[in-house]
Scaffold this motif. Structure first.
Motif, PDB file in Angstrom:
ATOM      1  N   LEU A  11      16.866   4.149  -6.224  1.00 32.05           N
ATOM      2  CA  LEU A  11      17.191   3.152  -7.248  1.00 32.05           C
ATOM      3  C   LEU A  11      15.911   2.590  -7.851  1.00 32.05           C
ATOM      4  O   LEU A  11      15.782   2.478  -9.081  1.00 32.05           O
ATOM      5  CB  LEU A  11      18.030   2.027  -6.640  1.00 32.05           C
ATOM      6  N   PHE A  12      14.950   2.262  -7.005  1.00 29.92           N
ATOM      7  CA  PHE A  12      13.673   1.731  -7.482  1.00 29.92           C
ATOM      8  C   PHE A  12      13.009   2.720  -8.447  1.00 29.92           C
ATOM      9  O   PHE A  12      12.560   2.338  -9.523  1.00 29.92           O
ATOM     10  CB  PHE A  12      12.752   1.445  -6.293  1.00 29.92           C
ATOM     11  N   HIS A  13      12.962   3.982  -8.078  1.00 29.84           N
ATOM     12  CA  HIS A  13      12.278   4.969  -8.925  1.00 29.84           C
ATOM     13  C   HIS A  13      13.005   5.197 -10.249  1.00 29.84           C
ATOM     14  O   HIS A  13      12.358   5.383 -11.285  1.00 29.84           O
ATOM     15  CB  HIS A  13      12.086   6.282  -8.176  1.00 29.84           C
ATOM     16  N   MET A  14      14.324   5.173 -10.229  1.00 30.32           N
ATOM     17  CA  MET A  14      15.061   5.328 -11.497  1.00 30.32           C
ATOM     18  C   MET A  14      14.742   4.174 -12.447  1.00 30.32           C
ATOM     19  O   MET A  14      14.493   4.385 -13.636  1.00 30.32           O
ATOM     20  CB  MET A  14      16.564   5.404 -11.231  1.00 30.32           C
ATOM     21  N   TYR A  49      12.638   3.858 -16.193  1.00 28.08           N
ATOM     22  CA  TYR A  49      13.159   3.138 -17.360  1.00 28.08           C
ATOM     23  C   TYR A  49      12.095   2.196 -17.916  1.00 28.08           C
ATOM     24  O   TYR A  49      11.801   2.215 -19.116  1.00 28.08           O
ATOM     25  CB  TYR A  49      14.421   2.357 -16.973  1.00 28.08           C
ATOM     26  N   PHE A  50      11.499   1.391 -17.047  1.00 28.68           N
ATOM     27  CA  PHE A  50      10.490   0.438 -17.509  1.00 28.68           C
ATOM     28  C   PHE A  50       9.246   1.136 -18.048  1.00 28.68           C
ATOM     29  O   PHE A  50       8.676   0.703 -19.042  1.00 28.68           O
ATOM     30  CB  PHE A  50      10.118  -0.543 -16.399  1.00 28.68           C
ATOM     31  N   THR A  51       8.844   2.205 -17.408  1.00 26.86           N
ATOM     32  CA  THR A  51       7.675   2.939 -17.874  1.00 26.86           C
ATOM     33  C   THR A  51       7.916   3.506 -19.264  1.00 26.86           C
ATOM     34  O   THR A  51       7.021   3.494 -20.112  1.00 26.86           O
ATOM     35  CB  THR A  51       7.313   4.068 -16.885  1.00 26.86           C
ATOM     36  N   GLN A 103       5.791  -1.305 -17.452  1.00 30.70           N
ATOM     37  CA  GLN A 103       5.544  -0.977 -16.057  1.00 30.70           C
ATOM     38  C   GLN A 103       5.059  -2.162 -15.230  1.00 30.70           C
ATOM     39  O   GLN A 103       5.024  -2.080 -14.001  1.00 30.70           O
ATOM     40  CB  GLN A 103       4.634   0.239 -15.896  1.00 30.70           C
ATOM     41  N   HIS A 104       4.704  -3.272 -15.873  1.00 27.80           N
ATOM     42  CA  HIS A 104       4.280  -4.433 -15.095  1.00 27.80           C
ATOM     43  C   HIS A 104       5.397  -4.928 -14.167  1.00 27.80           C
ATOM     44  O   HIS A 104       5.122  -5.488 -13.113  1.00 27.80           O
ATOM     45  CB  HIS A 104       3.757  -5.549 -16.000  1.00 27.80           C
ATOM     46  N   TYR A 148      14.791  -7.529 -12.663  1.00 29.22           N
ATOM     47  CA  TYR A 148      14.142  -7.390 -13.968  1.00 29.22           C
ATOM     48  C   TYR A 148      14.971  -6.531 -14.915  1.00 29.22           C
ATOM     49  O   TYR A 148      15.056  -6.817 -16.110  1.00 29.22           O
ATOM     50  CB  TYR A 148      12.736  -6.803 -13.819  1.00 29.22           C
ATOM     51  N   PHE A 149      15.594  -5.488 -14.379  1.00 32.55           N
ATOM     52  CA  PHE A 149      16.423  -4.620 -15.220  1.00 32.55           C
ATOM     53  C   PHE A 149      17.618  -5.388 -15.783  1.00 32.55           C
ATOM     54  O   PHE A 149      17.901  -5.311 -16.979  1.00 32.55           O
ATOM     55  CB  PHE A 149      16.910  -3.408 -14.412  1.00 32.55           C
ATOM     56  N   VAL A 150      18.306  -6.117 -14.924  1.00 30.02           N
ATOM     57  CA  VAL A 150      19.470  -6.898 -15.366  1.00 30.02           C
ATOM     58  C   VAL A 150      19.038  -7.949 -16.380  1.00 30.02           C
ATOM     59  O   VAL A 150      19.695  -8.148 -17.404  1.00 30.02           O
ATOM     60  CB  VAL A 150      20.184  -7.533 -14.149  1.00 30.02           C
ATOM     61  N   ARG A 151      17.917  -8.599 -16.119  1.00 30.80           N
ATOM     62  CA  ARG A 151      17.419  -9.616 -17.050  1.00 30.80           C
ATOM     63  C   ARG A 151      17.022  -8.996 -18.389  1.00 30.80           C
ATOM     64  O   ARG A 151      17.300  -9.566 -19.443  1.00 30.80           O
ATOM     65  CB  ARG A 151      16.235 -10.346 -16.427  1.00 30.80           C
ATOM     66  N   HIS A 152      16.399  -7.829 -18.345  1.00 32.33           N
ATOM     67  CA  HIS A 152      15.923  -7.189 -19.571  1.00 32.33           C
ATOM     68  C   HIS A 152      17.066  -6.600 -20.394  1.00 32.33           C
ATOM     69  O   HIS A 152      17.080  -6.715 -21.620  1.00 32.33           O
ATOM     70  CB  HIS A 152      14.904  -6.096 -19.238  1.00 32.33           C
ATOM     71  N   THR A 153      18.032  -5.966 -19.738  1.00 30.88           N
ATOM     72  CA  THR A 153      19.113  -5.281 -20.464  1.00 30.88           C
ATOM     73  C   THR A 153      20.316  -6.175 -20.730  1.00 30.88           C
ATOM     74  O   THR A 153      21.172  -5.818 -21.524  1.00 30.88           O
ATOM     75  CB  THR A 153      19.601  -4.061 -19.673  1.00 30.88           C
TER      76      THR A 153
END
Length: 125
Positions: free
Chosen positions: A29-32, A36-38, A43-44, A91-96
């Motif tokens: 999950l972390f790598h997926m 996405y962020f990269t 990537q920060h 961060y993903f939930v917050r960003h998307t």
């Protein structure tokens, strides 16, 4: 089956194996999400999660391995991966702006997309 192949000496490794498997699912999950962020030059988020996970891994390893040995190491590994997955997931939930359930619970659309992918691959064979 493990004791038939390697003998009863390695049965204690089975507990470690299950803990490590849990950690592997979390690191997937972390790598997926890292990919996405990269792809968005964000990537920060991944770097922050990795640094926190590193600290957790070090502290957990220092605390658990002396008393629990290899099982403590496996738990430290799983904890570190859990922390990194939670942070990047946050961060993903917050960003998307997607609900967290969409991130961790398989959705009907996911199954449909997977089915279409499998059918597409099978047609090529």
């Amino acid at each position: 089956p493990l004791h038939f192949i390697f003998g009863t000496v390695y049965l204690s490794a089975l507990n470690c194996l299950w803990i490590i498997i849990l950690g592997v699912f979390l690191v997937i999950l972390f790598h997926m999400l890292t990919r996405y962020f990269t792809s968005l030059h964000l990537q920060h988020y991944s770097i922050k999660a990795s640094l926190v996970a590193l600290v957790v891994a070090l502290v957990a390893s220092l605390c658990l391995i002396p008393d629990y040995g290899i099982v403590g190491g496996a738990v430290a590994y799983a904890c570190s991966n859990l922390i990194s997955a939670i942070i990047v997931g946050f961060y993903f939930v917050r960003h998307t702006k997607l609900p967290a359930a969409k991130l961790i619970v398989l959705q009907k659309d996911d199954l449909i997309e997977f089915r279409e992918l499998v059918l597409k691959i099978l047609k090529k064979c």
